[in-house]
Motif scaffolding. Structure first.
Motif, PDB file in Angstrom:
ATOM      1  N   VAL A  63       0.841  -1.202   0.000  1.00  0.00           N
ATOM      2  CA  VAL A  63       0.000   0.000   0.000  1.00  0.00           C
ATOM      3  C   VAL A  63       0.876   1.251   0.000  1.00  0.00           C
ATOM      4  O   VAL A  63       0.625   2.217  -0.737  1.00  0.00           O
ATOM      5  CB  VAL A  63      -0.935  -0.001   1.234  1.00  0.00           C
ATOM      6  CG1 VAL A  63      -1.581   1.365   1.438  1.00  0.00           C
ATOM      7  CG2 VAL A  63      -2.005  -1.079   1.070  1.00  0.00           C
ATOM      8  N   GLN A  79       2.429   1.819  -3.358  1.00  0.00           N
ATOM      9  CA  GLN A  79       1.473   2.396  -4.307  1.00  0.00           C
ATOM     10  C   GLN A  79       1.329   3.902  -4.076  1.00  0.00           C
ATOM     11  O   GLN A  79       1.244   4.689  -5.029  1.00  0.00           O
ATOM     12  CB  GLN A  79       0.116   1.706  -4.165  1.00  0.00           C
ATOM     13  CG  GLN A  79       0.070   0.295  -4.708  1.00  0.00           C
ATOM     14  CD  GLN A  79      -1.289  -0.348  -4.500  1.00  0.00           C
ATOM     15  OE1 GLN A  79      -1.690  -0.657  -3.380  1.00  0.00           O
ATOM     16  NE2 GLN A  79      -2.022  -0.557  -5.588  1.00  0.00           N
ATOM     17  N   ASP A 127       2.276   6.968  -6.740  1.00  0.00           N
ATOM     18  CA  ASP A 127       1.395   8.077  -7.099  1.00  0.00           C
ATOM     19  C   ASP A 127       2.090   9.411  -6.886  1.00  0.00           C
ATOM     20  O   ASP A 127       1.966  10.338  -7.689  1.00  0.00           O
ATOM     21  CB  ASP A 127       0.112   8.027  -6.268  1.00  0.00           C
ATOM     22  CG  ASP A 127      -0.845   6.936  -6.722  1.00  0.00           C
ATOM     23  OD1 ASP A 127      -0.578   6.310  -7.762  1.00  0.00           O
ATOM     24  OD2 ASP A 127      -1.851   6.711  -6.027  1.00  0.00           O
ATOM     25  N   SER A 144      -5.271  10.054  -6.878  1.00  0.00           N
ATOM     26  CA  SER A 144      -5.000   8.619  -6.945  1.00  0.00           C
ATOM     27  C   SER A 144      -6.105   7.887  -7.694  1.00  0.00           C
ATOM     28  O   SER A 144      -5.833   6.952  -8.469  1.00  0.00           O
ATOM     29  CB  SER A 144      -4.857   8.043  -5.526  1.00  0.00           C
ATOM     30  OG  SER A 144      -3.655   8.451  -4.927  1.00  0.00           O
ATOM     31  N   GLU A 178      -5.494   5.807 -11.059  1.00  0.00           N
ATOM     32  CA  GLU A 178      -5.902   4.403 -11.070  1.00  0.00           C
ATOM     33  C   GLU A 178      -6.733   4.085 -12.299  1.00  0.00           C
ATOM     34  O   GLU A 178      -6.637   2.995 -12.873  1.00  0.00           O
ATOM     35  CB  GLU A 178      -6.704   4.125  -9.796  1.00  0.00           C
ATOM     36  CG  GLU A 178      -7.211   2.724  -9.625  1.00  0.00           C
ATOM     37  CD  GLU A 178      -8.032   2.585  -8.354  1.00  0.00           C
ATOM     38  OE1 GLU A 178      -9.267   2.796  -8.424  1.00  0.00           O
ATOM     39  OE2 GLU A 178      -7.462   2.299  -7.288  1.00  0.00           O
ATOM     40  N   TRP A 206      -5.689   6.036   0.041  1.00  0.00           N
ATOM     41  CA  TRP A 206      -6.660   5.690  -0.999  1.00  0.00           C
ATOM     42  C   TRP A 206      -6.544   4.213  -1.364  1.00  0.00           C
ATOM     43  O   TRP A 206      -7.548   3.508  -1.461  1.00  0.00           O
ATOM     44  CB  TRP A 206      -6.448   6.552  -2.239  1.00  0.00           C
ATOM     45  CG  TRP A 206      -7.205   6.038  -3.432  1.00  0.00           C
ATOM     46  CD1 TRP A 206      -6.722   5.263  -4.456  1.00  0.00           C
ATOM     47  CD2 TRP A 206      -8.611   6.213  -3.697  1.00  0.00           C
ATOM     48  NE1 TRP A 206      -7.718   4.958  -5.352  1.00  0.00           N
ATOM     49  CE2 TRP A 206      -8.890   5.524  -4.906  1.00  0.00           C
ATOM     50  CE3 TRP A 206      -9.638   6.876  -3.044  1.00  0.00           C
ATOM     51  CZ2 TRP A 206     -10.155   5.500  -5.474  1.00  0.00           C
ATOM     52  CZ3 TRP A 206     -10.910   6.849  -3.603  1.00  0.00           C
ATOM     53  CH2 TRP A 206     -11.160   6.167  -4.794  1.00  0.00           C
ATOM     54  N   HIS A 207      -5.335   3.729  -1.533  1.00  0.00           N
ATOM     55  CA  HIS A 207      -5.132   2.334  -1.909  1.00  0.00           C
ATOM     56  C   HIS A 207      -5.489   1.391  -0.757  1.00  0.00           C
ATOM     57  O   HIS A 207      -5.938   0.260  -1.000  1.00  0.00           O
ATOM     58  CB  HIS A 207      -3.690   2.129  -2.371  1.00  0.00           C
ATOM     59  CG  HIS A 207      -3.369   2.881  -3.624  1.00  0.00           C
ATOM     60  ND1 HIS A 207      -3.875   2.526  -4.860  1.00  0.00           N
ATOM     61  CD2 HIS A 207      -2.601   4.000  -3.831  1.00  0.00           C
ATOM     62  CE1 HIS A 207      -3.434   3.375  -5.783  1.00  0.00           C
ATOM     63  NE2 HIS A 207      -2.657   4.268  -5.185  1.00  0.00           N
ATOM     64  N   ARG A 242      -9.170   1.014  -1.030  1.00  0.00           N
ATOM     65  CA  ARG A 242      -9.550   0.174  -2.165  1.00  0.00           C
ATOM     66  C   ARG A 242      -9.364  -1.302  -1.841  1.00  0.00           C
ATOM     67  O   ARG A 242     -10.094  -2.153  -2.384  1.00  0.00           O
ATOM     68  CB  ARG A 242      -8.731   0.556  -3.390  1.00  0.00           C
ATOM     69  CG  ARG A 242      -9.029   1.946  -3.905  1.00  0.00           C
ATOM     70  CD  ARG A 242     -10.400   2.026  -4.524  1.00  0.00           C
ATOM     71  NE  ARG A 242     -10.384   1.540  -5.886  1.00  0.00           N
ATOM     72  CZ  ARG A 242     -11.443   1.047  -6.526  1.00  0.00           C
ATOM     73  NH1 ARG A 242     -12.590   0.909  -5.892  1.00  0.00           N
ATOM     74  NH2 ARG A 242     -11.349   0.659  -7.768  1.00  0.00           N
ATOM     75  N   ARG A 243      -8.402  -1.609  -0.988  1.00  0.00           N
ATOM     76  CA  ARG A 243      -8.217  -2.996  -0.567  1.00  0.00           C
ATOM     77  C   ARG A 243      -9.237  -3.388   0.502  1.00  0.00           C
ATOM     78  O   ARG A 243      -9.675  -4.533   0.559  1.00  0.00           O
ATOM     79  CB  ARG A 243      -6.808  -3.200  -0.011  1.00  0.00           C
ATOM     80  CG  ARG A 243      -5.703  -3.184  -1.061  1.00  0.00           C
ATOM     81  CD  ARG A 243      -4.343  -3.191  -0.413  1.00  0.00           C
ATOM     82  NE  ARG A 243      -3.277  -3.066  -1.404  1.00  0.00           N
ATOM     83  CZ  ARG A 243      -2.441  -4.043  -1.744  1.00  0.00           C
ATOM     84  NH1 ARG A 243      -2.553  -5.228  -1.169  1.00  0.00           N
ATOM     85  NH2 ARG A 243      -1.505  -3.843  -2.661  1.00  0.00           N
TER      86      ARG A 243
END
Length: 266
Positions: free
Chosen positions: A30, A33, A37, A94, A98, A255-256, A259-260
């Motif tokens: 994470v 990522q 970004d 982000s 994505e 943000w990531h 999303r997970r």
């Protein structure tokens, strides 16, 4: 075509959020990522962080009067309370990267057209109120432990805080109360704000989803909280310059993390 066409596909309020399990080992991915970004457009995050810090400082100066020096440390700590709101612009960047969309700096303002923009605004008001409440609490605590007038020089303040029993007690009590403030904000916003940016959802539902995500992934979420606090402290040490990198990287990474943690089903 609407200016927000690229977001409308994400704004389906009829979908049900599903909490996923995140392993603590995934946090390194994470963070990578988030770093990717930031490296794609580093000036965007630095610019947004600078604006956010200046606004917070300006607001604090207005509220605290001329000698804000005794509240310098609480002010820095309090930035974490309004940081999630400032990070919404980073979430949007982000999200766009994505999806392979335009990643220009001005898209941070697309938050104003987010599916749940009024919910984000309401959450912003709550965070601002907590920020003010924290500063008032810190000011009250300072008055409890120190009866004499506040020092006007940084060296004197450092000596007063770090070289006296009263200062040590103030640090202990203030850190404990600040911890409570920050944990509450973290649990309520770590998923809710990116969720409201991503989907059309009410504030209550977004906050409840955030709390459920933290509960279901308490180990990973606790580690992420400690990582955020640790990196923020490191970033603040060299005259706060490091925050220009730390804040945007953490914002993108959050943000990531969201999303997970959350997916959706019809």
């Amino acid at each position: 075509m609407s200016a927000r066409t690229d977001v409308s596909a994400d704004a389906r309020g009829s979908e049900t959020p599903v909490i996923n399990i995140i392993r603590p080992a995934e946090l390194s991915s994470v963070l990578k990522q988030g770093l990717a970004d930031f490296e794609a457009k580093p000036t965007h995050g630095v610019f947004l962080t600078l604006i956010y810090a200046l606004i917070a400082l300006f607001a604090a100066l207005i509220g605290l009067g001329e000698n804000f020096l005794p509240l310098l440390f609480p002010l820095v700590g309090g930035l974490a309370l309004i940081g999630p709101l400032a990070a919404c612009g980073l979430y949007e960047l982000s999200r766009r990267r994505e999806q392979g969309l335009n990643y220009a700096w001005y898209h941070v303002f697309d938050v104003a057209r987010a599916p749940s923009r009024w919910g984000i605004a309401a959450m912003g008001c709550v965070l601002a109120a907590l920020f003010v409440a924290w500063l008032m609490t810190a000011e009250l605590l300072y008055g409890v432990f120190f009866a004499e007038p506040a020092p006007t020089e940084l060296a004197s303040l450092m000596q007063q805080i770090f070289m006296s029993p009263a200062g040590w007690q103030l640090l202990a009590v203030g850190s404990g109360i600040g911890f409570i403030y920050s944990v509450v904000v973290y649990m309520a916003t770590v998923v809710s704000l990116p969720m409201m940016l991503h989907h059309k959802v009410g504030v209550g539902r977004a906050v409840m989803t955030s709390l459920k995500a933290v509960q279901a992934n308490w180990q990973a979420m606790a580690m992420w909280y400690l990582l955020v606090i640790g990196l923020m402290l490191l970033g603040a040490l060299p005259l706060f310059v490091g925050l220009g990198i730390v804040v945007p990287v953490l914002g993108h990474a959050t943000w990531h993390l969201y999303r997970r943690a959350v997916t959706y089903r019809d």
